[in-house]
Design a protein around this motif. Structure first.
Motif, PDB file in Angstrom:
ATOM      1  N   VAL A   1     -15.230 -58.351  17.365  1.00 31.27           N
ATOM      2  CA  VAL A   1     -15.419 -59.611  16.648  1.00 31.27           C
ATOM      3  C   VAL A   1     -14.068 -60.177  16.280  1.00 31.27           C
ATOM      4  CG1 VAL A   1     -16.400 -60.708  14.618  1.00 31.27           C
ATOM      5  CG2 VAL A   1     -17.619 -58.837  15.727  1.00 31.27           C
ATOM      6  N   SER A   2     -13.768 -61.408  16.685  1.00 32.34           N
ATOM      7  CA  SER A   2     -12.464 -62.000  16.414  1.00 32.34           C
ATOM      8  C   SER A   2     -12.408 -62.731  15.087  1.00 32.34           C
ATOM      9  CB  SER A   2     -12.108 -62.971  17.548  1.00 32.34           C
ATOM     10  OG  SER A   2     -11.992 -62.289  18.778  1.00 32.34           O
ATOM     11  N   LEU A   3     -13.516 -63.384  14.711  1.00 27.95           N
ATOM     12  CA  LEU A   3     -13.580 -64.116  13.460  1.00 27.95           C
ATOM     13  C   LEU A   3     -14.904 -63.816  12.782  1.00 27.95           C
ATOM     14  CD1 LEU A   3     -12.304 -67.627  14.640  1.00 27.95           C
ATOM     15  CD2 LEU A   3     -11.010 -65.921  13.346  1.00 27.95           C
ATOM     16  N   GLU A   4     -14.861 -63.502  11.503  1.00 29.02           N
ATOM     17  CA  GLU A   4     -16.081 -63.212  10.768  1.00 29.02           C
ATOM     18  C   GLU A   4     -16.027 -63.859   9.400  1.00 29.02           C
ATOM     19  OE1 GLU A   4     -17.099 -59.114  10.663  1.00 29.02           O
ATOM     20  OE2 GLU A   4     -19.074 -59.475   9.795  1.00 29.02           O
ATOM     21  N   GLU A   5     -16.959 -64.781   9.158  1.00 34.40           N
ATOM     22  CA  GLU A   5     -17.019 -65.494   7.895  1.00 34.40           C
ATOM     23  C   GLU A   5     -17.863 -64.742   6.883  1.00 34.40           C
ATOM     24  OE1 GLU A   5     -17.381 -68.648  11.261  1.00 34.40           O
ATOM     25  OE2 GLU A   5     -18.228 -66.683  10.759  1.00 34.40           O
ATOM     26  N   SER A   6     -17.580 -64.990   5.610  1.00 32.91           N
ATOM     27  CA  SER A   6     -18.373 -64.447   4.522  1.00 32.91           C
ATOM     28  C   SER A   6     -18.196 -65.338   3.306  1.00 32.91           C
ATOM     29  CB  SER A   6     -17.946 -63.014   4.195  1.00 32.91           C
ATOM     30  OG  SER A   6     -16.595 -62.980   3.767  1.00 32.91           O
ATOM     31  N   GLY A   7     -19.046 -65.123   2.308  1.00 40.43           N
ATOM     32  CA  GLY A   7     -18.899 -65.848   1.049  1.00 40.43           C
ATOM     33  C   GLY A   7     -19.877 -66.982   0.832  1.00 40.43           C
ATOM     34  N   GLY A   8     -20.709 -67.269   1.818  1.00 38.46           N
ATOM     35  CA  GLY A   8     -21.674 -68.335   1.650  1.00 38.46           C
ATOM     36  C   GLY A   8     -22.756 -67.949   0.656  1.00 38.46           C
ATOM     37  N   GLY A   9     -23.554 -68.944   0.246  1.00 34.68           N
ATOM     38  CA  GLY A   9     -24.631 -68.664  -0.687  1.00 34.68           C
ATOM     39  C   GLY A   9     -25.217 -69.932  -1.243  1.00 34.68           C
ATOM     40  N   LEU A  10     -25.987 -69.769  -2.301  1.00 37.71           N
ATOM     41  CA  LEU A  10     -26.647 -70.886  -2.974  1.00 37.71           C
ATOM     42  C   LEU A  10     -25.898 -71.190  -4.270  1.00 37.71           C
ATOM     43  CD1 LEU A  10     -29.079 -72.825  -3.345  1.00 37.71           C
ATOM     44  CD2 LEU A  10     -30.279 -70.916  -4.453  1.00 37.71           C
ATOM     45  N   VAL A  11     -25.587 -72.461  -4.476  1.00 37.96           N
ATOM     46  CA  VAL A  11     -24.867 -72.873  -5.666  1.00 37.96           C
ATOM     47  C   VAL A  11     -25.402 -74.213  -6.135  1.00 37.96           C
ATOM     48  CG1 VAL A  11     -23.029 -73.990  -4.324  1.00 37.96           C
ATOM     49  CG2 VAL A  11     -22.544 -73.170  -6.635  1.00 37.96           C
ATOM     50  N   GLN A  12     -25.326 -74.467  -7.417  1.00 44.36           N
ATOM     51  CA  GLN A  12     -25.772 -75.744  -7.948  1.00 44.36           C
ATOM     52  C   GLN A  12     -24.700 -76.810  -7.745  1.00 44.36           C
ATOM     53  OE1 GLN A  12     -26.847 -74.969 -12.072  1.00 44.36           O
ATOM     54  NE2 GLN A  12     -29.002 -74.782 -11.498  1.00 44.36           N
ATOM     55  N   ALA A  13     -25.130 -78.036  -7.689  1.00 37.04           N
ATOM     56  CA  ALA A  13     -24.187 -79.151  -7.570  1.00 37.04           C
ATOM     57  C   ALA A  13     -23.175 -79.086  -8.715  1.00 37.04           C
ATOM     58  CB  ALA A  13     -24.940 -80.469  -7.598  1.00 37.04           C
ATOM     59  N   GLY A  14     -21.921 -79.330  -8.367  1.00 36.75           N
ATOM     60  CA  GLY A  14     -20.846 -79.238  -9.340  1.00 36.75           C
ATOM     61  C   GLY A  14     -20.200 -77.866  -9.402  1.00 36.75           C
ATOM     62  N   GLY A  15     -20.824 -76.907  -8.764  1.00 39.50           N
ATOM     63  CA  GLY A  15     -20.308 -75.541  -8.777  1.00 39.50           C
ATOM     64  C   GLY A  15     -19.234 -75.313  -7.731  1.00 39.50           C
ATOM     65  N   SER A  16     -18.779 -74.052  -7.667  1.00 45.12           N
ATOM     66  CA  SER A  16     -17.701 -73.676  -6.748  1.00 45.12           C
ATOM     67  C   SER A  16     -18.097 -72.469  -5.919  1.00 45.12           C
ATOM     68  CB  SER A  16     -16.426 -73.349  -7.532  1.00 45.12           C
ATOM     69  OG  SER A  16     -15.964 -74.466  -8.255  1.00 45.12           O
ATOM     70  N   LEU A  17     -17.445 -72.362  -4.783  1.00 44.01           N
ATOM     71  CA  LEU A  17     -17.686 -71.244  -3.876  1.00 44.01           C
ATOM     72  C   LEU A  17     -16.426 -71.054  -3.050  1.00 44.01           C
ATOM     73  CD1 LEU A  17     -20.355 -69.617  -3.562  1.00 44.01           C
ATOM     74  CD2 LEU A  17     -20.866 -71.036  -1.585  1.00 44.01           C
ATOM     75  N   THR A  18     -16.124 -69.802  -2.729  1.00 43.52           N
ATOM     76  CA  THR A  18     -14.980 -69.526  -1.862  1.00 43.52           C
ATOM     77  C   THR A  18     -15.449 -68.798  -0.606  1.00 43.52           C
ATOM     78  OG1 THR A  18     -13.442 -69.356  -3.722  1.00 43.52           O
ATOM     79  CG2 THR A  18     -12.756 -68.394  -1.634  1.00 43.52           C
ATOM     80  N   LEU A  19     -15.154 -69.378   0.529  1.00 42.50           N
ATOM     81  CA  LEU A  19     -15.480 -68.764   1.810  1.00 42.50           C
ATOM     82  C   LEU A  19     -14.269 -67.994   2.328  1.00 42.50           C
ATOM     83  CD1 LEU A  19     -17.338 -71.706   3.593  1.00 42.50           C
ATOM     84  CD2 LEU A  19     -18.254 -69.973   2.034  1.00 42.50           C
ATOM     85  N   SER A  20     -14.548 -66.913   3.032  1.00 39.06           N
ATOM     86  CA  SER A  20     -13.486 -66.119   3.645  1.00 39.06           C
ATOM     87  C   SER A  20     -13.763 -65.968   5.127  1.00 39.06           C
ATOM     88  CB  SER A  20     -13.417 -64.727   3.007  1.00 39.06           C
ATOM     89  OG  SER A  20     -13.164 -64.799   1.623  1.00 39.06           O
ATOM     90  N   CYS A  21     -12.698 -65.801   5.892  1.00 35.46           N
ATOM     91  CA  CYS A  21     -12.822 -65.571   7.328  1.00 35.46           C
ATOM     92  C   CYS A  21     -11.811 -64.497   7.705  1.00 35.46           C
ATOM     93  CB  CYS A  21     -12.563 -66.848   8.103  1.00 35.46           C
ATOM     94  SG  CYS A  21     -12.549 -66.637   9.906  1.00 35.46           S
ATOM     95  N   ALA A  22     -12.309 -63.377   8.200  1.00 38.03           N
ATOM     96  CA  ALA A  22     -11.443 -62.280   8.625  1.00 38.03           C
ATOM     97  C   ALA A  22     -11.167 -62.415  10.110  1.00 38.03           C
ATOM     98  CB  ALA A  22     -12.112 -60.944   8.328  1.00 38.03           C
ATOM     99  N   ALA A  23      -9.878 -62.442  10.465  1.00 33.58           N
ATOM    100  CA  ALA A  23      -9.481 -62.595  11.857  1.00 33.58           C
ATOM    101  C   ALA A  23      -8.993 -61.275  12.412  1.00 33.58           C
ATOM    102  CB  ALA A  23      -8.394 -63.655  11.976  1.00 33.58           C
TER     103      ALA A  23
END
Length: 127
Positions: A1-23
Motif C-alpha cells: 500500500v503506497s498511500l493510506e488515509e485515516s481520521g475520517g468520521g462524523l462531526v457536527q457543523a462548525g467542528g474540526s477534524l484532522t485527516l492523515s495519510c501515511a505514505a
C-alpha cells in the motif's frame, strides 16, 4: 500500500477534524502531495496540495482559510486539518502523490496526473 488515509468520521457543523495519510515506498518521496474529495453525487475535486521542497501550499477556494495541509517528510505523513466544517464538506477524502513536477508548475489539480492515490476516508458533517 503506497498511500493510506485515516481520521475520517462524523462531526457536527462548525467542528474540526484532522485527516492523515501515511505514505510508503516511492510515494513517500513524492514531489507534491494533495488532498482530493468527492461528495455524494459530485465529481472528485482538488482540495489542497503541498510541495515536498519548500512546503508551498495551494488551496481550492471553498476550503481556503478553513483547511490547512501539512507534511512531515521525516515520518512520511500528510495531514489535512479541517476547521469550521460545513455540511457541504461531506465527502470521501483521498490523498494523492506525484513523483516529479516541473519547477514552473505551481500546482497539479487533476486526479489522473498523480502517480499514487489512496482509497479514501469518509468525512460526514451533520447540520
Amino acid at each position: 500500500v503506497s498511500l493510506e488515509e485515516s481520521g475520517g468520521g462524523l462531526v457536527q457543523a462548525g467542528g474540526s477534524l484532522t485527516l492523515s495519510c501515511a505514505a510508503s515506498g516511492r510515494a513517500a518521496s513524492s514531489d507534491i502531495m494533495s488532498w482530493f474529495r468527492q461528495g455524494p453525487g459530485k465529481e472528485r475535486e482538488f482540495a489542497a496540495s503541498i510541495r515536498r521542497i519548500g512546503g508551498n501550499t495551494h488551496y481550492e477556494n471553498s476550503v481556503k482559510g478553513r483547511f490547512t495541509i501539512s507534511r512531515d517528510n521525516t515520518r512520511n505523513m500528510l495531514y489535512l486539518q479541517m476547521n469550521n466544517l460545513k455540511p457541504e464538506d461531506t465527502a470521501v477524502y483521498y490523498c494523492a502523490a506525484r513523483i516529479g513536477i516541473p519547477s514552473n508548475i505551481v500546482v497539479v489539480t487533476q486526479w489522473h496526473e498523480y502517480d499514487y492515490r489512496g482509497q479514501g476516508t469518509q468525512v460526514t458533517v451533520s447540520a
